[in-house]
Motif scaffolding. Structure first.
Motif, PDB file in Angstrom:
ATOM      1  N   PHE A   1       0.809  -1.218   0.000  1.00  0.00           N
ATOM      2  CA  PHE A   1       0.000   0.000   0.000  1.00  0.00           C
ATOM      3  C   PHE A   1       0.841   1.266   0.000  1.00  0.00           C
ATOM      4  O   PHE A   1       0.298   2.365   0.208  1.00  0.00           O
ATOM      5  N   PHE A   2       2.143   1.145  -0.260  1.00  0.00           N
ATOM      6  CA  PHE A   2       3.021   2.315  -0.229  1.00  0.00           C
ATOM      7  C   PHE A   2       2.605   3.399  -1.229  1.00  0.00           C
ATOM      8  O   PHE A   2       2.528   4.581  -0.862  1.00  0.00           O
ATOM      9  N   PRO A   3       2.327   3.056  -2.494  1.00  0.00           N
ATOM     10  CA  PRO A   3       1.894   4.107  -3.438  1.00  0.00           C
ATOM     11  C   PRO A   3       0.610   4.815  -2.994  1.00  0.00           C
ATOM     12  O   PRO A   3       0.443   6.007  -3.252  1.00  0.00           O
ATOM     13  N   ILE A   4      -0.291   4.073  -2.346  1.00  0.00           N
ATOM     14  CA  ILE A   4      -1.524   4.677  -1.836  1.00  0.00           C
ATOM     15  C   ILE A   4      -1.186   5.751  -0.802  1.00  0.00           C
ATOM     16  O   ILE A   4      -1.761   6.854  -0.801  1.00  0.00           O
ATOM     17  N   ASN A   5      -0.238   5.433   0.071  1.00  0.00           N
ATOM     18  CA  ASN A   5       0.147   6.385   1.105  1.00  0.00           C
ATOM     19  C   ASN A   5       0.879   7.598   0.540  1.00  0.00           C
ATOM     20  O   ASN A   5       0.780   8.704   1.078  1.00  0.00           O
ATOM     21  N   VAL A   6       1.629   7.394  -0.537  1.00  0.00           N
ATOM     22  CA  VAL A   6       2.321   8.517  -1.184  1.00  0.00           C
ATOM     23  C   VAL A   6       1.293   9.526  -1.692  1.00  0.00           C
ATOM     24  O   VAL A   6       1.424  10.741  -1.487  1.00  0.00           O
ATOM     25  N   VAL A   7       0.252   9.033  -2.355  1.00  0.00           N
ATOM     26  CA  VAL A   7      -0.799   9.907  -2.881  1.00  0.00           C
ATOM     27  C   VAL A   7      -1.570  10.557  -1.733  1.00  0.00           C
ATOM     28  O   VAL A   7      -1.875  11.759  -1.763  1.00  0.00           O
ATOM     29  N   LYS A   8      -1.880   9.776  -0.704  1.00  0.00           N
ATOM     30  CA  LYS A   8      -2.606  10.311   0.459  1.00  0.00           C
ATOM     31  C   LYS A   8      -1.827  11.451   1.118  1.00  0.00           C
ATOM     32  O   LYS A   8      -2.389  12.490   1.472  1.00  0.00           O
ATOM     33  N   THR A   9      -0.513  11.263   1.272  1.00  0.00           N
ATOM     34  CA  THR A   9       0.324  12.285   1.900  1.00  0.00           C
ATOM     35  C   THR A   9       0.308  13.574   1.099  1.00  0.00           C
ATOM     36  O   THR A   9       0.192  14.675   1.658  1.00  0.00           O
ATOM     37  N   ARG A  10       0.392  13.461  -0.230  1.00  0.00           N
ATOM     38  CA  ARG A  10       0.362  14.648  -1.080  1.00  0.00           C
ATOM     39  C   ARG A  10      -0.999  15.352  -0.974  1.00  0.00           C
ATOM     40  O   ARG A  10      -1.067  16.586  -0.876  1.00  0.00           O
ATOM     41  N   MET A  11      -2.075  14.597  -0.981  1.00  0.00           N
ATOM     42  CA  MET A  11      -3.410  15.175  -0.881  1.00  0.00           C
ATOM     43  C   MET A  11      -3.596  15.909   0.443  1.00  0.00           C
ATOM     44  O   MET A  11      -4.167  17.005   0.497  1.00  0.00           O
ATOM     45  N   GLN A  12      -3.083  15.317   1.529  1.00  0.00           N
ATOM     46  CA  GLN A  12      -3.308  15.876   2.854  1.00  0.00           C
ATOM     47  C   GLN A  12      -2.329  16.986   3.218  1.00  0.00           C
ATOM     48  O   GLN A  12      -2.505  17.650   4.238  1.00  0.00           O
ATOM     49  N   SER A  13      -1.316  17.201   2.415  1.00  0.00           N
ATOM     50  CA  SER A  13      -0.357  18.278   2.694  1.00  0.00           C
ATOM     51  C   SER A  13      -0.858  19.631   2.194  1.00  0.00           C
ATOM     52  O   SER A  13      -0.260  20.664   2.470  1.00  0.00           O
ATOM     53  N   GLN A  14      -1.971  19.628   1.463  1.00  0.00           N
ATOM     54  CA  GLN A  14      -2.541  20.853   0.911  1.00  0.00           C
ATOM     55  C   GLN A  14      -3.579  21.450   1.858  1.00  0.00           C
ATOM     56  O   GLN A  14      -4.351  20.730   2.497  1.00  0.00           O
ATOM     57  N   ILE A  15      -3.588  22.760   1.959  1.00  0.00           N
ATOM     58  CA  ILE A  15      -4.597  23.468   2.755  1.00  0.00           C
ATOM     59  C   ILE A  15      -5.407  24.356   1.817  1.00  0.00           C
ATOM     60  O   ILE A  15      -4.871  25.251   1.170  1.00  0.00           O
ATOM     61  N   GLY A  16      -6.699  24.097   1.734  1.00  0.00           N
ATOM     62  CA  GLY A  16      -7.556  24.876   0.861  1.00  0.00           C
ATOM     63  C   GLY A  16      -7.368  24.522  -0.603  1.00  0.00           C
ATOM     64  O   GLY A  16      -6.557  23.669  -0.972  1.00  0.00           O
ATOM     65  N   GLY A  17      -8.113  25.168  -1.446  1.00  0.00           N
ATOM     66  CA  GLY A  17      -8.002  24.924  -2.878  1.00  0.00           C
ATOM     67  C   GLY A  17      -8.857  23.767  -3.342  1.00  0.00           C
ATOM     68  O   GLY A  17      -9.690  23.225  -2.613  1.00  0.00           O
ATOM     69  N   GLU A  18      -8.634  23.373  -4.573  1.00  0.00           N
ATOM     70  CA  GLU A  18      -9.430  22.333  -5.215  1.00  0.00           C
ATOM     71  C   GLU A  18      -9.195  20.969  -4.574  1.00  0.00           C
ATOM     72  O   GLU A  18      -8.077  20.627  -4.184  1.00  0.00           O
ATOM     73  N   PHE A  19     -10.270  20.203  -4.476  1.00  0.00           N
ATOM     74  CA  PHE A  19     -10.165  18.822  -4.013  1.00  0.00           C
ATOM     75  C   PHE A  19      -9.927  17.941  -5.239  1.00  0.00           C
ATOM     76  O   PHE A  19     -10.845  17.676  -6.016  1.00  0.00           O
ATOM     77  N   GLN A  20      -8.695  17.517  -5.408  1.00  0.00           N
ATOM     78  CA  GLN A  20      -8.350  16.687  -6.566  1.00  0.00           C
ATOM     79  C   GLN A  20      -8.609  15.216  -6.259  1.00  0.00           C
ATOM     80  O   GLN A  20      -8.453  14.758  -5.123  1.00  0.00           O
ATOM     81  N   SER A  21      -8.975  14.481  -7.283  1.00  0.00           N
ATOM     82  CA  SER A  21      -9.250  13.056  -7.115  1.00  0.00           C
ATOM     83  C   SER A  21      -7.952  12.274  -6.973  1.00  0.00           C
ATOM     84  O   SER A  21      -6.863  12.779  -7.272  1.00  0.00           O
ATOM     85  N   PHE A  22      -8.087  11.034  -6.547  1.00  0.00           N
ATOM     86  CA  PHE A  22      -6.917  10.165  -6.399  1.00  0.00           C
ATOM     87  C   PHE A  22      -6.154  10.014  -7.723  1.00  0.00           C
ATOM     88  O   PHE A  22      -4.932  10.174  -7.754  1.00  0.00           O
ATOM     89  N   PRO A  23      -6.843   9.719  -8.851  1.00  0.00           N
ATOM     90  CA  PRO A  23      -6.111   9.596 -10.124  1.00  0.00           C
ATOM     91  C   PRO A  23      -5.390  10.877 -10.529  1.00  0.00           C
ATOM     92  O   PRO A  23      -4.279  10.825 -11.079  1.00  0.00           O
ATOM     93  N   GLN A  24      -5.989  12.027 -10.251  1.00  0.00           N
ATOM     94  CA  GLN A  24      -5.359  13.293 -10.608  1.00  0.00           C
ATOM     95  C   GLN A  24      -4.062  13.504  -9.834  1.00  0.00           C
ATOM     96  O   GLN A  24      -3.035  13.880 -10.413  1.00  0.00           O
ATOM     97  N   VAL A  25      -4.097  13.259  -8.537  1.00  0.00           N
ATOM     98  CA  VAL A  25      -2.908  13.449  -7.709  1.00  0.00           C
ATOM     99  C   VAL A  25      -1.837  12.421  -8.069  1.00  0.00           C
ATOM    100  O   VAL A  25      -0.647  12.744  -8.129  1.00  0.00           O
ATOM    101  N   PHE A  26      -2.262  11.195  -8.333  1.00  0.00           N
ATOM    102  CA  PHE A  26      -1.304  10.162  -8.726  1.00  0.00           C
ATOM    103  C   PHE A  26      -0.592  10.550 -10.016  1.00  0.00           C
ATOM    104  O   PHE A  26       0.630  10.371 -10.145  1.00  0.00           O
ATOM    105  N   LYS A  27      -1.335  11.090 -10.971  1.00  0.00           N
ATOM    106  CA  LYS A  27      -0.739  11.501 -12.241  1.00  0.00           C
ATOM    107  C   LYS A  27       0.289  12.606 -12.042  1.00  0.00           C
ATOM    108  O   LYS A  27       1.370  12.584 -12.653  1.00  0.00           O
ATOM    109  N   ILE A  28      -0.025  13.564 -11.168  1.00  0.00           N
ATOM    110  CA  ILE A  28       0.913  14.659 -10.886  1.00  0.00           C
ATOM    111  C   ILE A  28       2.211  14.112 -10.303  1.00  0.00           C
ATOM    112  O   ILE A  28       3.317  14.476 -10.722  1.00  0.00           O
ATOM    113  N   ILE A  29       2.093  13.225  -9.320  1.00  0.00           N
ATOM    114  CA  ILE A  29       3.273  12.643  -8.681  1.00  0.00           C
ATOM    115  C   ILE A  29       4.065  11.810  -9.684  1.00  0.00           C
ATOM    116  O   ILE A  29       5.308  11.854  -9.720  1.00  0.00           O
TER     117      ILE A  29
END
Length: 296
Positions: free
Chosen positions: A228-256
């Motif tokens: 589940f390491f890749p899942i946690n990588v995406v989760k960490t990136r999502m949760q490090s943001q304050i405010g702004g757009e709520f991006q989906s899991f696939p969107q954040v994964f693509k950015i990373i």
């Protein structure tokens, strides 16, 4: 494995053997919740600094040496900064993980006539989903460990307050990967814990039972940590943001994925440290949980 055969194998029948069996016959009451809570406290106290190094690697994709240097620059005073949320989150989530699994397993097997593996998996999945209630604690932990937010707040209360103006949804940013990780990791943990211990050398004393419980929990934790390491990588990136757009899991994964040059090795940067941390922490959790079951 037949329970009578297991009794012949070892002269000591402990709670470890019973709890890893899929055949739960009664509700454990508050005892399993307390044991899960105690196991969580011990592992957080021991492994938090390792987790902090891993967190920096997951968030910034840096090498372990650079992550350690970041922590050195932060100073010892900040080493356990952000430890209160994981302590609160881990104690409550593990209390629910072990306690609810036992209670739900008993309830489902009593009222639903299905194979034990099916009811056990459903109980584990539901227990993991319930743990996600405490996502805000994991969310705040992420913010407190990110040095980019050091100048915005200095403690857990301030971090919670900073999110308040963005609405309740901000506390649950990253909920989807948390639900997926918690649910399916619980299914694998409880489903494999018994079979793995059955294949270890027979334990005849309390100390060897403790060692076997540590090995069993450690192996499962390390395996699930990598899975589940890749899942946690995406989760960490999502949760490090304050405010702004709520991006989906696939969107954040693509950015990373693009940031890390489309290389799987870069996506798993920090996985080796996560392997060792999970090996130690889940070994401690499983062994402490089983030990507390005997003494409480």
């Amino acid at each position: 494995m037949d329970s009578e055969a297991h009794k012949k194998r070892s002269p000591i029948i402990t709670s470890s053997n019973q709890d890893t069996s899929p055949h739960i016959t009664d509700i454990g009451g508050i005892k399993h919740y307390l044991c899960g809570c105690g196991a969580a406290f011990s592992t957080v106290a021991i492994t938090f600094p390792i987790q902090k190094v891993l967190f920096r690697q997951q968030l910034y994709g840096i090498k372990i040496k650079d992550a350690v240097l970041q922590l050195r620059r932060d100073g010892f005073r900040n080493l356990y900064r952000g430890s209160l949320p994981p302590l609160m989150q881990k104690t409550t989530s593990l209390a629910l993980m072990f306690g609810l699994y036992g209670d739900l397993s008993y309830f489902l097997r009593k009222h639903i006539h299905s194979p034990d593996v099916a009811t056990g998996s459903m109980a584990a999945l539901l227990a993991g989903a319930t743990e996600a209630i405490f996502t805000p604690l994991e969310r705040v932990q992420t913010l407190l460990q990110d040095h980019k937010h050091h100048d915005k707040f200095t403690n857990t209360y301030q971090a919670f307050k900073a999110l308040k103006c963005h609405g309740i949804g901000e506390y649950y940013r990253g909920l989807i990967p948390v639900l997926f990780r918690n649910g399916f990791s619980n299914v694998l943990f409880f489903g494999l814990r018994g079979p793995i211990k059955e294949h270890l050398p027979a334990a005849t004393t309390y100390s060897t039972h403790l060692v076997n419980d540590f090995i069993c929990g450690g192996l499962l934790g390390a395996m699930l940590g990598i899975l589940f390491f890749p899942i946690n990588v995406v989760k960490t990136r999502m949760q490090s943001q304050i405010g702004g757009e709520f991006q989906s899991f696939p969107q954040v994964f693509k950015i990373i994925w693009l940031e890390r040059d489309r290389k799987l090795t870069n996506l798993f940067r920090g996985a080796h440290l996560n392997y060792h941390r999970s090996l130690i922490s889940w070994g401690i959790i499983n062994a402490t949980y089983e030990f507390l079951l005997k003494v409480i």
